[in-house]
Design an enzyme around this catalytic site. Structure first.
Site, short mmCIF file in Angstrom:
data_model
loop_
_atom_site.label_atom_id
_atom_site.label_comp_id
_atom_site.label_asym_id
_atom_site.label_seq_id
_atom_site.Cartn_x
_atom_site.Cartn_y
_atom_site.Cartn_z
N LYS A 112 41.21 47.86 28.42
CA LYS A 112 42.62 48.21 28.63
C LYS A 112 42.84 49.73 28.61
CE LYS A 112 44.49 43.75 27.60
NZ LYS A 112 43.18 43.09 27.38
C1 LIG Z 1 42.68 41.90 28.06
C2 LIG Z 1 41.24 41.57 28.01
C3 LIG Z 1 40.65 40.65 28.91
C4 LIG Z 1 41.45 39.89 29.94
O1 LIG Z 1 41.88 40.73 30.99
P1 LIG Z 1 43.05 40.25 31.96
O2 LIG Z 1 43.35 41.41 32.83
O3 LIG Z 1 44.21 39.92 31.04
O4 LIG Z 1 42.57 39.05 32.69
C5 LIG Z 1 39.28 40.42 28.82
N1 LIG Z 1 38.53 41.04 27.87
C6 LIG Z 1 39.06 41.93 27.00
C7 LIG Z 1 38.18 42.54 25.98
C8 LIG Z 1 40.43 42.23 27.04
O5 LIG Z 1 40.94 43.09 26.15
#
Ligand SMILES: *Cc1c(COP(=O)(O)O)cnc(C)c1O
Length: 493
Positions: A112
């Site tokens: 993120k």
């Molecule tokens: C948020 C997240 C995901 C999922 O990603 P999306 O874009 O919501 O599908 C997968 N792995 C981690 C570690 C995350 O923080």
């Protein structure tokens, strides 16, 4: 050429990129989507000679057409700098025949950061562009990961403040430490006596409260949201798929134009949607492999054409994918419905009324580029162990889901197309389960476990963990749900 953004639920609503970033969501609840998907104006071979920031610029300039070159480059340089613990920003690691693109070298050691490190800069630039004089106040409820990534992104960014609410006792030790030690005069972290849903509901109420809005406006503030449906988060994510392709090409692992597969551990469908958009821009992609954990709504959707959230919710060892409503899937539905906003809106109405909807065969046939798979918690841990035993490479639980699903995919199809796996978190972030997987778990705190993981993997403990080991707690406020609004007002005094 200018690109405007249309709402997925009302095609009469059209806004510029900067307005879409400021607004987040369209008024009637639709998501913004570019009226057409741009194609590259540089060849793949030209892109293969560029570094991450340059590729990010080449991709983002095609979508954020009302940003000047100078503005966009400034945003990119402010985002992808020494906050990342490696020069390359997103390194590519080869293990067991696949390429892991490590999206976890930013402030919070999860993917993120890729979007939340640039969103604050895009937002303040968009505010200036649209003559917004108010200070932007980001309100976020978090179940752990997003809160810290947003705090790190907005830390000390002029013209912004950020308030994060988290369920006291409902997040991991490392997650809480990361948040309550957050520096920056413009940041505020508050624990609440309640769960994540309580926090989320109260935040949504504040966004919709007109009296509160007026009161804040009179004091020079306005609310905004940093959640993953904002195109200011989606667009930066397209860049690393293009970059990973360019890098494989530069290293001679693929030839120019050769197709690759992409595997993404998926929750809200934001990350994989970015790969789908990259493919539609012309990036040579064969299959988009959507990997779910036991909350396998998406797997069932790709199999049957019915999206159905009416089921038990599982808390798994890949918590950031524990989701039953994948908000960003709406954008894919909109595309395969022929960009028919009315039709998409009716699916979304069904979803909120009955918890499900079913697409027809014509729409389903447009999903051939997707493959859905899932992994149970045990399968995830087994996969982490096997990869570690065979190669020494350690992956986190979310990436473990993806790696397992990819292994199944190859068994089922014998498709030997070169494959990039999105590695979405550092194994140090989910250290307890990772140690358990590789048979090294012991009783101790997470810092001791990180030291152990470092010892057995030969990878040093990430800076993000070292920083919070001895950091001072700067936020210790805990409030009841009914007092969340007062906490916001007190911070904005
Ligand atoms: C948020 C997240 C995901 C999922 O990603 P999306 O874009 O919501 O599908 C997968 N792995 C981690 C570690 C995350 O923080």
């Amino acid at each position: 050429m200018e690109i405007l953004y249309k709402s997925t639920r009302d095609s009469s609503k059209k806004v510029t990129a900067s307005q879409a970033i400021l607004q987040g969501l369209s008024d009637e609840g639709g998501l913004f989507f570019p009226e057409r998907i741009p194609t590259f104006d540089k060849s793949l071979s030209e892109l293969s000679k560029m570094d991450y920031r340059e590729v990010a610029y080449e991709v983002m300039k095609l979508f954020l057409t009302d940003f000047t070159e100078e503005e966009l480059k400034k945003c990119i340089n402010n985002a992808y700098d020494s906050k990342f613990d490696c020069e390359e920003i997103v390194p590519l690691a080869e293990a067991d025949g696949a390429y892991y693109i490590e999206l976890f070298h930013g402030s919070t050691i999860a993917f993120k950061d890729m979007a939340l490190s640039i969103l604050p800069h895009l937002m303040t630039t968009a505010a200036k562009k649209n003559n917004v004089k108010n200070e932007i106040v980001i309100l976020t409820a978090t179940s752990g990961d997003t809160g810290k990534a947003a705090l790190a992104g907005f830390d000390s960014v002029p013209g912004t403040r950020i308030v994060v609410f988290y369920p006291k006792g409902g997040v991991s030790f490392i997650q809480e430490r990361q948040m309550v030690t957050q520096t920056g005069k413009n940041t505020c972290v508050v624990g609440i006596n309640g769960n994540f849903d309580d926090a989320q509901t109260a935040v949504k109420k504040m966004f919709a409260d007109e009296a509160l809005k007026d009161e804040l406006a009179s004091r020079g503030f306005q609310f905004s949201s940093a959640n993953s449906i904002n195109i200011g988060r989606l667009v930066p994510q397209i860049a690393y798929y293009v970059f990973s392709y360019a890098k494989l090409l530069a290293e001679g692992k693929i030839s120019d134009g050769e197709k690759i597969n992409v595997v993404v551990p998926t929750g809200n469908f934001g990350n994989i949607l970015a790969a789908y958009i990259a493919m539609n821009m012309g990036l040579p992609i064969n299959k988009l492999i959507c990997a779910s954990n036991e909350n396998k709504v998406l797997y069932d959707f790709f199999k049957t054409g019915t999206y159905d959230k009416n089921r038990d919710f599982s808390l798994t060892n890949s918590p950031s994918m524990d989701i039953l409503i994948s908000s960003n899937l709406e954008r894919l539905i909109y595309v395969i419905a022929g960009e028919d906003a009315k039709r998409n809106a009716s699916f979304m109405k069904d979803l909120s009324a009955t918890g499900k909807y079913t697409i027809d065969d014509a729409m389903k046939s447009k999903l051939d580029c997707f493959y859905g798979g899932y992994a149970t918690q045990e399968q995830t841990l087994e996969r982490i162990a096997k990869l570690y035993d065979e190669t020494g490479y350690v992956i986190d639980t979310h990436t473990g889901v993806a790696s397992y699903v990819y292994e199944q995919y190859v068994k089922e199809t014998n498709d030997m197309t070169k494959t990039v796996i999105a590695s979405t978190a550092s194994p140090f972030k989910f250290v307890g389960n990772v140690l358990k997987a590789i048979g090294q778990d012991f009783d101790g705190d997470d810092f001791a476990k990180c030291d152990k993981l470092s010892e057995v993997s030969g990878v040093s403990v990430p800076r993000a963990v070292e920083e919070i080991r001895n950091a001072k707690v700067l936020h210790d406020k805990v409030v009841d749900i009914d007092n969340m609004q007062d906490a916001v007002k007190a911070f904005l005094k």
